[in-house]
Design a protein around this motif. Structure first.
Motif, PDB file in Angstrom:
ATOM      1  N   ASN A   1       0.807  -1.210   0.144  1.00 54.24           N
ATOM      2  CA  ASN A   1      -0.094  -0.201   0.004  1.00 54.24           C
ATOM      3  C   ASN A   1       0.570   1.336  -0.060  1.00 54.24           C
ATOM      4  O   ASN A   1       0.413   2.275   0.307  1.00 54.24           O
ATOM      5  CB  ASN A   1      -1.032   0.247   1.306  1.00 54.24           C
ATOM      6  CG  ASN A   1      -2.040  -1.165   1.282  1.00 54.24           C
ATOM      7  OD1 ASN A   1      -2.244  -1.591   0.279  1.00 54.24           O
ATOM      8  ND2 ASN A   1      -2.356  -1.556   2.357  1.00 54.24           N
ATOM      9  N   ARG A   2       2.134   1.179  -0.287  1.00 52.12           N
ATOM     10  CA  ARG A   2       3.111   2.355  -0.377  1.00 52.12           C
ATOM     11  C   ARG A   2       3.180   2.565  -1.807  1.00 52.12           C
ATOM     12  O   ARG A   2       3.296   1.807  -2.558  1.00 52.12           O
ATOM     13  CB  ARG A   2       4.158   2.003   0.475  1.00 52.12           C
ATOM     14  CG  ARG A   2       4.083   1.988   1.790  1.00 52.12           C
ATOM     15  CD  ARG A   2       3.145   3.141   2.692  1.00 52.12           C
ATOM     16  NE  ARG A   2       4.259   4.444   2.689  1.00 52.12           N
ATOM     17  CZ  ARG A   2       3.613   5.447   2.749  1.00 52.12           C
ATOM     18  NH1 ARG A   2       2.434   5.667   3.123  1.00 52.12           N
ATOM     19  NH2 ARG A   2       4.529   6.420   2.742  1.00 52.12           N
ATOM     20  N   PRO A   3       3.622   3.801  -2.256  1.00 51.66           N
ATOM     21  CA  PRO A   3       4.160   4.189  -3.596  1.00 51.66           C
ATOM     22  C   PRO A   3       5.442   3.232  -3.983  1.00 51.66           C
ATOM     23  O   PRO A   3       6.110   3.021  -2.968  1.00 51.66           O
ATOM     24  CB  PRO A   3       4.336   5.482  -3.406  1.00 51.66           C
ATOM     25  CG  PRO A   3       3.839   6.171  -2.124  1.00 51.66           C
ATOM     26  CD  PRO A   3       3.603   5.011  -1.483  1.00 51.66           C
ATOM     27  N   ALA A   4       5.418   2.878  -5.216  1.00 53.20           N
ATOM     28  CA  ALA A   4       6.556   1.914  -5.654  1.00 53.20           C
ATOM     29  C   ALA A   4       7.650   2.860  -5.870  1.00 53.20           C
ATOM     30  O   ALA A   4       7.906   3.836  -6.053  1.00 53.20           O
ATOM     31  CB  ALA A   4       5.951   1.485  -6.981  1.00 53.20           C
ATOM     32  N   SER A   5       8.921   2.113  -5.822  1.00 52.85           N
ATOM     33  CA  SER A   5      10.216   2.375  -5.804  1.00 52.85           C
ATOM     34  C   SER A   5      10.412   2.386  -7.382  1.00 52.85           C
ATOM     35  O   SER A   5      11.162   3.094  -7.895  1.00 52.85           O
ATOM     36  CB  SER A   5      11.256   1.878  -4.958  1.00 52.85           C
ATOM     37  OG  SER A   5      10.920   1.986  -3.509  1.00 52.85           O
ATOM     38  N   ALA A   6      10.143   1.209  -8.054  1.00 53.06           N
ATOM     39  CA  ALA A   6       9.971   0.942  -9.303  1.00 53.06           C
ATOM     40  C   ALA A   6       8.914   0.243  -9.723  1.00 53.06           C
ATOM     41  O   ALA A   6       8.571  -0.682  -8.952  1.00 53.06           O
ATOM     42  CB  ALA A   6      11.278   0.417  -9.531  1.00 53.06           C
ATOM     43  N   PHE A   7       8.455   0.471 -11.057  1.00 55.25           N
ATOM     44  CA  PHE A   7       7.546  -0.756 -11.634  1.00 55.25           C
ATOM     45  C   PHE A   7       7.623  -0.643 -13.297  1.00 55.25           C
ATOM     46  O   PHE A   7       8.506   0.223 -13.802  1.00 55.25           O
ATOM     47  CB  PHE A   7       6.030  -0.450 -11.235  1.00 55.25           C
ATOM     48  CG  PHE A   7       5.642   1.056 -11.252  1.00 55.25           C
ATOM     49  CD1 PHE A   7       5.797   1.814 -12.155  1.00 55.25           C
ATOM     50  CD2 PHE A   7       4.456   1.335 -10.546  1.00 55.25           C
ATOM     51  CE1 PHE A   7       5.468   3.448 -12.261  1.00 55.25           C
ATOM     52  CE2 PHE A   7       4.034   2.493 -10.615  1.00 55.25           C
ATOM     53  CZ  PHE A   7       4.367   3.639 -11.436  1.00 55.25           C
TER      54      PHE A   7
ATOM     55  N   GLN B   1      20.171   6.113  -8.509  1.00 49.24           N
ATOM     56  CA  GLN B   1      20.756   5.264  -7.632  1.00 49.24           C
ATOM     57  C   GLN B   1      21.025   3.696  -8.053  1.00 49.24           C
ATOM     58  O   GLN B   1      20.155   3.376  -8.593  1.00 49.24           O
ATOM     59  CB  GLN B   1      20.558   5.523  -6.102  1.00 49.24           C
ATOM     60  CG  GLN B   1      20.753   7.105  -5.783  1.00 49.24           C
ATOM     61  CD  GLN B   1      20.223   6.920  -4.121  1.00 49.24           C
ATOM     62  OE1 GLN B   1      20.005   6.146  -3.530  1.00 49.24           O
ATOM     63  NE2 GLN B   1      19.926   8.177  -3.881  1.00 49.24           N
ATOM     64  N   PRO B   2      22.207   3.303  -7.809  1.00 56.28           N
ATOM     65  CA  PRO B   2      22.314   1.819  -8.168  1.00 56.28           C
ATOM     66  C   PRO B   2      21.325   0.763  -7.681  1.00 56.28           C
ATOM     67  O   PRO B   2      20.840   0.112  -8.365  1.00 56.28           O
ATOM     68  CB  PRO B   2      23.612   1.301  -7.554  1.00 56.28           C
ATOM     69  CG  PRO B   2      24.515   2.592  -7.473  1.00 56.28           C
ATOM     70  CD  PRO B   2      23.461   3.763  -7.205  1.00 56.28           C
ATOM     71  N   TYR B   3      20.806   1.011  -6.473  1.00 59.35           N
ATOM     72  CA  TYR B   3      19.553   0.254  -6.001  1.00 59.35           C
ATOM     73  C   TYR B   3      18.210   0.297  -6.773  1.00 59.35           C
ATOM     74  O   TYR B   3      17.779  -0.603  -6.840  1.00 59.35           O
ATOM     75  CB  TYR B   3      19.743   0.274  -4.413  1.00 59.35           C
ATOM     76  CG  TYR B   3      18.814   1.113  -3.893  1.00 59.35           C
ATOM     77  CD1 TYR B   3      17.525   1.132  -3.592  1.00 59.35           C
ATOM     78  CD2 TYR B   3      19.206   2.622  -3.756  1.00 59.35           C
ATOM     79  CE1 TYR B   3      16.708   2.072  -2.933  1.00 59.35           C
ATOM     80  CE2 TYR B   3      18.719   3.455  -3.215  1.00 59.35           C
ATOM     81  CZ  TYR B   3      17.235   3.148  -2.796  1.00 59.35           C
ATOM     82  OH  TYR B   3      16.372   4.398  -2.291  1.00 59.35           O
ATOM     83  N   ILE B   4      18.257   1.365  -6.909  1.00 66.61           N
ATOM     84  CA  ILE B   4      16.910   1.702  -7.763  1.00 66.61           C
ATOM     85  C   ILE B   4      17.188   1.233  -9.183  1.00 66.61           C
ATOM     86  O   ILE B   4      16.093   0.838  -9.778  1.00 66.61           O
ATOM     87  CB  ILE B   4      16.882   3.226  -7.966  1.00 66.61           C
ATOM     88  CG1 ILE B   4      16.639   4.044  -6.581  1.00 66.61           C
ATOM     89  CG2 ILE B   4      15.471   3.730  -8.696  1.00 66.61           C
ATOM     90  CD1 ILE B   4      15.172   3.678  -5.809  1.00 66.61           C
ATOM     91  N   GLU B   5      18.438   1.383  -9.843  1.00 67.59           N
ATOM     92  CA  GLU B   5      18.414   0.507 -11.004  1.00 67.59           C
ATOM     93  C   GLU B   5      18.249  -0.885 -11.056  1.00 67.59           C
ATOM     94  O   GLU B   5      17.471  -1.441 -11.779  1.00 67.59           O
ATOM     95  CB  GLU B   5      19.855   1.091 -11.623  1.00 67.59           C
ATOM     96  CG  GLU B   5      20.142   2.230 -12.137  1.00 67.59           C
ATOM     97  CD  GLU B   5      21.607   2.577 -12.634  1.00 67.59           C
ATOM     98  OE1 GLU B   5      22.312   1.328 -12.566  1.00 67.59           O
ATOM     99  OE2 GLU B   5      22.158   3.454 -13.189  1.00 67.59           O
ATOM    100  N   HIS B   6      18.676  -1.355  -9.753  1.00 67.21           N
ATOM    101  CA  HIS B   6      18.572  -2.771  -9.738  1.00 67.21           C
ATOM    102  C   HIS B   6      16.904  -3.105  -9.663  1.00 67.21           C
ATOM    103  O   HIS B   6      16.561  -4.190 -10.194  1.00 67.21           O
ATOM    104  CB  HIS B   6      19.211  -3.141  -8.274  1.00 67.21           C
ATOM    105  CG  HIS B   6      18.947  -4.648  -8.181  1.00 67.21           C
ATOM    106  ND1 HIS B   6      19.475  -5.676  -8.717  1.00 67.21           N
ATOM    107  CD2 HIS B   6      18.315  -5.197  -7.105  1.00 67.21           C
ATOM    108  CE1 HIS B   6      19.065  -7.027  -8.271  1.00 67.21           C
ATOM    109  NE2 HIS B   6      18.343  -6.575  -7.285  1.00 67.21           N
ATOM    110  N   LEU B   7      16.352  -2.343  -8.616  1.00 65.57           N
ATOM    111  CA  LEU B   7      14.819  -2.575  -8.756  1.00 65.57           C
ATOM    112  C   LEU B   7      14.305  -2.447  -9.894  1.00 65.57           C
ATOM    113  O   LEU B   7      13.295  -3.315 -10.271  1.00 65.57           O
ATOM    114  CB  LEU B   7      14.208  -1.519  -7.599  1.00 65.57           C
ATOM    115  CG  LEU B   7      14.839  -1.610  -6.194  1.00 65.57           C
ATOM    116  CD1 LEU B   7      13.713  -0.494  -5.234  1.00 65.57           C
ATOM    117  CD2 LEU B   7      14.137  -2.972  -5.625  1.00 65.57           C
TER     118      LEU B   7
END
Length: 289
Positions: free
Chosen positions: A197-203, A268-274
């Motif tokens: 129920n929280r906004p996505a970091s990536a979709f 950021q790298p972790y966002i790229e990974h997501l």
């Protein structure tokens, strides 16, 4: 906290609403579902002198298919797409109807889906909005009206960045038009969020057609991790003509990573990974459905 004082207007028709917006312009705020406006007003982040409530305008809540185009009134609620009875009469391709329901079901929680509207979502231009991703991938047209007339803008021209659109103070989104995709399209949608129920970091949203177990055509869009969604054209080109079984390969992950890095800007790298994980999951869903 409580909002600052304001004048409340509840027009019963579209013409009256446009007249009010033309009269008050920047001193007016539009109340659709209120899921963004009301909290901002309570925090005094928004202090409009006039509120124009659209909830009595029936014409803005219409949902229909006209000449193979899905027309969604700006006041159609997110939850409408989660209810088979609400969209079953439209006779949409089953895969497309299922996709609409799956995407809508990931929006916030039930109270938000019951109140929030597609027009309000697109007007806010949040990069984390599911309808923004769908509108981007399927080339939705946004119908905008004001007292001076009507114009229609492709979503890619309508949105200018996080929270920025071409809307003027007296403009009102009245309709969203999406050409109904062919029945053979297959879809995948994957969302990664910090918690339910929280906004996505990536979709990621994927539309694919297969022929003889090979990818004939595909569209891949990624959102939430950049100010506006973006297409992975390099990955689309790489997938075209390949066997569908490639969806689980290391080569796919490598190409997807390079494509996200190329298009995703300075994430950021972790966002790229997501974003890569969401993309590969969405591709797998589309191939396997």
């Amino acid at each position: 906290m409580y909002p600052a004082s304001f004048r409340y207007h509840r027009p019963s028709g579209l013409h009256h609403a446009l007249e009010l917006l033309s009269r008050h312009k920047a001193d007016a705020a539009i109340l659709a579902g209120g899921q963004s406006l009301v909290p901002r007003m309570n925090l005094r982040q928004a202090t409009p002198e006039n509120i124009v409530d659209l909830n009595r305008i029936a014409d803005l809540s219409k949902l229909a298919v006209v000449n193979d185009v899905l027309e969604i009134g700006a006041m159609v609620r997110h939850q409408s797409f989660c209810c088979e009875a609400a969209i079953g009469f439209l006779s949409l391709p089953s895969g497309f109807a299922e996709l609409l329901g799956r995407m809508a079901d990931t929006i916030g929680n039930l109270p938000i889906r019951l109140r929030g509207t597609i027009g309000g979502s697109l007007a806010n231009a949040s990069p984390k909005a599911q309808w923004a991703l769908l509108s981007f991938l399927l080339d939705a047209d946004i119908v905008i009206e004001n007292a001076g007339g009507t114009r229609c803008e492709r979503y890619t021209q309508f949105v200018k960045g996080d929270g920025r659109t071409t809307l003027k103070p007296d403009d009102l989104i009245t309709n969203v038009r999406i050409k109904v995709p062919p029945a053979e399209w297959r879809y995948g949608f994957a969302q990664l969020a910090p918690q339910p129920n929280r906004p996505a970091s990536a979709f990621a949203l994927v539309a694919i057609t297969l022929e003889d177990a090979r990818v004939r055509d595909c569209r891949i869009a990624v959102g939430a991790c950049t100010p506006v969604p973006f297409r992975l054209h390099a990955l689309e080109d790489w997938l075209s003509g390949r066997r569908a079984s490639v969806s689980g390969s290391d080569d796919l992950v490598e190409i997807a990573t390079a494509a996200v890095r190329q298009q995703g800007g300075e994430s950021q790298p972790y966002i790229e990974h997501l974003a890569v994980v969401a993309t590969t999951r969405a591709i797998a869903q589309a191939v396997e459905c």
